[in-house]
Design a protein around this motif. Structure first.
Motif, mmCIF file in Angstrom:
data_model
loop_
_atom_site.group_PDB
_atom_site.id
_atom_site.type_symbol
_atom_site.label_atom_id
_atom_site.label_comp_id
_atom_site.label_asym_id
_atom_site.label_seq_id
_atom_site.Cartn_x
_atom_site.Cartn_y
_atom_site.Cartn_z
ATOM 1 N N ARG A 190 -6.180 6.946 6.850
ATOM 2 C CA ARG A 190 -7.396 6.918 6.031
ATOM 3 C C ARG A 190 -7.445 8.067 5.022
ATOM 4 N N PRO A 191 -7.189 9.318 5.405
ATOM 5 C CA PRO A 191 -7.226 10.381 4.401
ATOM 6 C C PRO A 191 -6.147 10.231 3.330
ATOM 7 N N ILE A 192 -5.010 9.646 3.700
ATOM 8 C CA ILE A 192 -3.943 9.412 2.714
ATOM 9 C C ILE A 192 -4.380 8.324 1.738
ATOM 10 N N LEU A 193 -4.963 7.260 2.253
ATOM 11 C CA LEU A 193 -5.469 6.201 1.378
ATOM 12 C C LEU A 193 -6.557 6.733 0.451
ATOM 13 N N ASP A 194 -7.425 7.608 0.967
ATOM 14 C CA ASP A 194 -8.471 8.198 0.127
ATOM 15 C C ASP A 194 -7.861 9.039 -0.988
ATOM 16 N N ALA A 195 -6.821 9.807 -0.655
ATOM 17 C CA ALA A 195 -6.156 10.629 -1.668
ATOM 18 C C ALA A 195 -5.498 9.757 -2.728
ATOM 19 N N PHE A 196 -4.877 8.658 -2.296
ATOM 20 C CA PHE A 196 -4.287 7.732 -3.259
ATOM 21 C C PHE A 196 -5.385 7.122 -4.138
ATOM 22 N N GLY A 197 -6.538 6.835 -3.535
ATOM 23 C CA GLY A 197 -7.631 6.294 -4.313
ATOM 24 C C GLY A 197 -8.103 7.251 -5.392
ATOM 25 N N GLU A 198 -8.189 8.536 -5.044
ATOM 26 C CA GLU A 198 -8.602 9.542 -6.029
ATOM 27 C C GLU A 198 -7.596 9.642 -7.173
ATOM 28 N N ALA A 199 -6.320 9.370 -6.862
ATOM 29 C CA ALA A 199 -5.275 9.440 -7.890
ATOM 30 C C ALA A 199 -5.103 8.118 -8.638
ATOM 31 N N GLY A 200 -5.835 7.082 -8.215
ATOM 32 C CA GLY A 200 -5.730 5.794 -8.881
ATOM 33 C C GLY A 200 -4.448 5.056 -8.582
ATOM 34 N N VAL A 201 -3.921 5.232 -7.368
ATOM 35 C CA VAL A 201 -2.628 4.638 -7.001
ATOM 36 C C VAL A 201 -2.797 3.796 -5.740
ATOM 37 N N ASP A 202 -2.166 2.624 -5.724
ATOM 38 C CA ASP A 202 -2.159 1.792 -4.530
ATOM 39 C C ASP A 202 -1.069 2.253 -3.572
ATOM 40 N N LEU A 203 -1.303 2.080 -2.285
ATOM 41 C CA LEU A 203 -0.331 2.406 -1.243
ATOM 42 C C LEU A 203 0.115 1.099 -0.609
ATOM 43 N N CYS A 204 1.374 0.743 -0.794
ATOM 44 C CA CYS A 204 1.875 -0.565 -0.358
ATOM 45 C C CYS A 204 2.689 -0.413 0.919
ATOM 46 N N PHE A 205 2.234 -1.064 1.979
ATOM 47 C CA PHE A 205 2.933 -1.044 3.260
ATOM 48 C C PHE A 205 3.929 -2.203 3.300
ATOM 49 N N GLU A 206 5.188 -1.864 3.565
ATOM 50 C CA GLU A 206 6.184 -2.921 3.723
ATOM 51 C C GLU A 206 5.994 -3.567 5.089
ATOM 52 N N ILE A 207 5.750 -4.874 5.072
ATOM 53 C CA ILE A 207 5.553 -5.634 6.303
ATOM 54 C C ILE A 207 6.932 -5.866 6.906
ATOM 55 N N HIS A 208 7.235 -5.148 7.995
ATOM 56 C CA HIS A 208 8.637 -4.979 8.407
ATOM 57 C C HIS A 208 8.750 -4.887 9.917
ATOM 58 N N PRO A 209 9.615 -5.687 10.560
ATOM 59 C CA PRO A 209 9.859 -5.524 11.997
ATOM 60 C C PRO A 209 10.301 -4.097 12.310
ATOM 61 N N GLY A 210 9.857 -3.590 13.441
ATOM 62 C CA GLY A 210 10.102 -2.196 13.803
ATOM 63 C C GLY A 210 8.931 -1.297 13.472
#
Length: 215
Positions: free
Chosen positions: A34-54
């Motif tokens: 959550r704090p990382i997503l908030d920081a990305f939001g302040e910078a105007g950047v999306d955080l993309c999670f690779e949907i990946h086994p493991g």
């Protein structure tokens, strides 16, 4: 990015998991991200999670659970890679229909899944060459990229189509040269008008009622 794998060792439902284990795992993922997503939001950047086994986020259901845990954070997006979905036997085309609003990146990677009497999705600890599910150079596998590019165009995806090469048979240099050409042939210039515009006519309530035989 990857989500991390707090829960992956407990992915299979046997032995039975302790009550609350999955909930606590996703609560911890939310506390960390959550704090990382908030920081990305302040910078105007999306955080993309690779949907990946493991990783704990390895399919649509696990991604939805994570979204719930982070209150559907607007910066929590998906790196879409159909190869990982084919090897899990997921509907990778339906995935676009369901999650297109969250897709922010696209790895163009091919794969094939050919189960046999000895092994299937889990692979039996075999090396890549012997596994039923294998990554392949673009065009050598089973992924329907024409439909993928069509669906992404349909839903207005405007990001990169990134060549990711992983193949246990073909050399990387050949895969890169062929892959770049392969992607170029899949790219779609979106139509600027309907193909049947030439037959279009202005309508009105009175003319429409006449056409319907109502007046």
């Amino acid at each position: 990015t990857f989500s991390g794998a707090l829960l992956w060792p407990y992915m299979y439902p046997w032995p039975q998991r302790p009550s609350g284990l999955v909930e606590e795992g996703f609560a911890e993922l939310a506390r960390r991200w959550r704090p990382i997503l908030d920081a990305f939001g302040e910078a105007g950047v999306d955080l993309c999670f690779e949907i990946h086994p493991g990783e704990d986020l390895h399919d649509g259901a696990s991604f939805e659970r994570f979204l719930d845990a982070v209150d559907h954070h607007p910066r929590a997006k998906i790196l879409y890679d159909p190869s990982h979905m084919l090897l899990q036997q997921l509907d990778y085309l339906g995935f676009i229909d369901r999650y297109h609003e969250r897709i922010g990146m696209f790895h163009v990677k091919d794969a094939e899944f050919r189960p046999n009497a000895r092994s299937g999705v889990y692979g039996g600890y075999q090396d890549w060459v012997e596994r039923p599910g294998r990554f392949r150079s673009l065009g050598d596998g089973q992924i329907d990229f024409k439909q993928i590019f069509s669906k992404l165009t349909q839903y207005g995806y405007d990001g990169w189509a990134v060549l990711e090469w992983e193949c246990c048979l073909k050399d990387a240099g050949q895969g890169a040269a062929e892959g770049a050409h392969f992607i170029r042939r899949q790219l779609i210039d979106r139509a600027t008008r309907a193909f049947d515009d030439f037959a279009g006519v202005e309508g009105s309530t009175s003319s429409n009622r006449r056409l319907l035989g109502l007046d």
